[in-house]
Design an enzyme around this catalytic site. Structure first.
Site, short mmCIF file in Angstrom:
data_model
loop_
_atom_site.label_atom_id
_atom_site.label_comp_id
_atom_site.label_asym_id
_atom_site.label_seq_id
_atom_site.Cartn_x
_atom_site.Cartn_y
_atom_site.Cartn_z
N GLY A 27 0.85 -1.20 0.00
CA GLY A 27 0.00 0.00 0.00
C GLY A 27 0.87 1.24 0.00
CG ASN A 28 0.59 5.90 -1.46
OD1 ASN A 28 1.82 6.08 -1.42
ND2 ASN A 28 -0.21 6.67 -2.15
CB ILE A 29 4.15 6.60 1.77
CG1 ILE A 29 5.22 6.09 0.79
CG2 ILE A 29 4.79 7.19 3.02
CD1 ILE A 29 6.03 7.20 0.15
CB ALA A 30 1.06 7.47 5.49
N GLY A 32 -1.25 2.59 6.32
CA GLY A 32 -1.66 1.86 7.53
C GLY A 32 -1.12 0.45 7.62
CE LYS A 33 3.46 0.16 3.73
NZ LYS A 33 2.90 1.52 3.49
CB THR A 34 2.80 0.17 11.03
OG1 THR A 34 3.73 0.63 10.05
CG2 THR A 34 3.56 -0.23 12.28
CB THR A 35 -2.54 -0.05 11.82
OG1 THR A 35 -2.01 1.25 11.95
CG2 THR A 35 -3.69 -0.26 12.78
CD GLU A 103 5.88 -1.84 7.10
OE1 GLU A 103 6.51 -2.21 8.09
OE2 GLU A 103 5.44 -0.69 6.96
P1 DGT Z 1 2.45 2.69 7.02
O1 DGT Z 1 2.41 1.81 8.22
O2 DGT Z 1 1.54 2.24 5.92
O3 DGT Z 1 2.29 4.13 7.40
O4 DGT Z 1 3.89 2.45 6.43
P2 DGT Z 1 5.07 3.45 6.30
O5 DGT Z 1 4.63 4.64 5.52
O6 DGT Z 1 5.70 3.67 7.64
O7 DGT Z 1 6.08 2.58 5.46
P3 DGT Z 1 6.43 2.72 3.91
O8 DGT Z 1 7.07 1.49 3.46
O9 DGT Z 1 5.24 3.11 3.12
O10 DGT Z 1 7.47 3.88 3.87
C1 DGT Z 1 8.41 4.25 4.83
C2 DGT Z 1 9.29 5.28 4.17
O11 DGT Z 1 10.22 4.63 3.32
C3 DGT Z 1 8.52 6.23 3.28
O12 DGT Z 1 9.10 7.51 3.35
C4 DGT Z 1 8.69 5.67 1.88
C5 DGT Z 1 10.00 5.02 1.96
N1 DGT Z 1 10.16 3.81 1.15
C6 DGT Z 1 9.74 2.57 1.46
N2 DGT Z 1 10.15 1.68 0.54
C7 DGT Z 1 10.86 2.38 -0.37
C8 DGT Z 1 11.56 2.05 -1.55
O13 DGT Z 1 11.66 0.89 -2.01
N3 DGT Z 1 12.14 3.10 -2.19
C9 DGT Z 1 12.06 4.38 -1.77
N4 DGT Z 1 12.62 5.33 -2.51
N5 DGT Z 1 11.44 4.73 -0.66
C10 DGT Z 1 10.85 3.75 0.03
#
Ligand code: DGT
Length: 230
Positions: A27-30, A32-35, A103
């Protein structure tokens, strides 16, 4: 048969023997994957593997994620190379419980984030080609089974609001358009099936709701999610 085929066959038999079941939450950034992962770690006998995000934040004193957001042209390739490695490690460490929930995955790192950098002109073609060759080599020679993808489908606007609320230092520079682009890449990959192969069946959970409603949604989908791994 050659040695790589032999290795792949051995890994496949190994996974069958231990009947490892893997669910990836995308899913997109933020979104809710962690929840979602927290919910399943508290209510079921599932091993949960969160993203090795802490590693990307500080690698030997380098703030990789921060650097990538500040200067994607320079640091995008460094971050993606490292993320590909840490994701591969996650996929392969999913062996201690019958069901593992991860995740994201090595697949979304490639099909969402590498694509995003390349298509928005922030990654050189040569870097893109090298990363692709690595990705193709890994997915051809290493068995990375996924049984189910849980896709938390949100609107980019909701993610933007949540992002502003959580105020992570690195993410303050993310504009709504970035989330729109990441959203579109998820939809093309997991809903329309037009961009890249999807490694497992997809369960879509609408995820624009508040925390309480999301917990109900996970409760509602719990049996279905667990059944998909049988
Ligand atoms: P959640 O629980 O759905 O709020 O999950 P987030 O937003 O804590 O986790 P995630 O994976 O969507 O993103 C954490 C940060 O890492 C976010 O700033 C985007 C970045 N990110 C995650 N995977 C990648 C990747 O493969 N490439 C790049 N450039 N950034 C990434």
């Amino acid at each position: 048969i050659d040695s790589s085929q032999r290795r792949r066959r051995a890994l496949y038999l190994c996974n069958l023997y231990f009947s490892i079941r893997i669910i990836c939450v995308e899913g997109n950034i933020a979104s809710g994957k962690t929840t979602c992962l927290d919910y399943f770690s508290n209510t079921s006998n599932i091993q949960v593997l969160t993203e090795p995000e802490q590693l990307w934040r500080t690698l030997e004193g380098l703030k990789l994620l921060h650097l990538m957001y500040q200067d994607p042209q320079r640091w995008g390739i460094s971050l993606q190379t490292y993320i590909q490695l840490t994701m591969l490690d996650k996929h392969l460490s999913a062996t201690t419980a019958p069901v593992t929930m991860m995740e994201r995955s090595i697949f979304s790192a490639k099909h969402i984030f590498v694509e995003n950098l390349y298509r928005s002109g922030k990654m050189l073609e040569v870097d893109y080609i090298i990363l692709n060759e690595w990705f193709d080599w890994i997915t051809t020679n290493v068995s990375l089974p996924v049984n189910l993808i849980v896709y938390l489908q949100t609107s980019p606007q909701t993610c933007y609001e949540r992002l502003k609320q959580r105020c992570r230092e690195e993410e303050m520079v993310i504009p709504l358009e970035y989330l729109e682009f990441i959203h579109q890449l998820h939809e093309d990959w997991l809903i329309k099936g037009t961009s890249a192969p999807v490694p497992a069946p997809v369960l879509v959970i609408p995820a624009d709701y508040d925390l309480q409603k999301m917990l109900h949604k996970y409760e509602e989908h719990r049996e279905k999610i667990l059944a998909a791994t049988n």
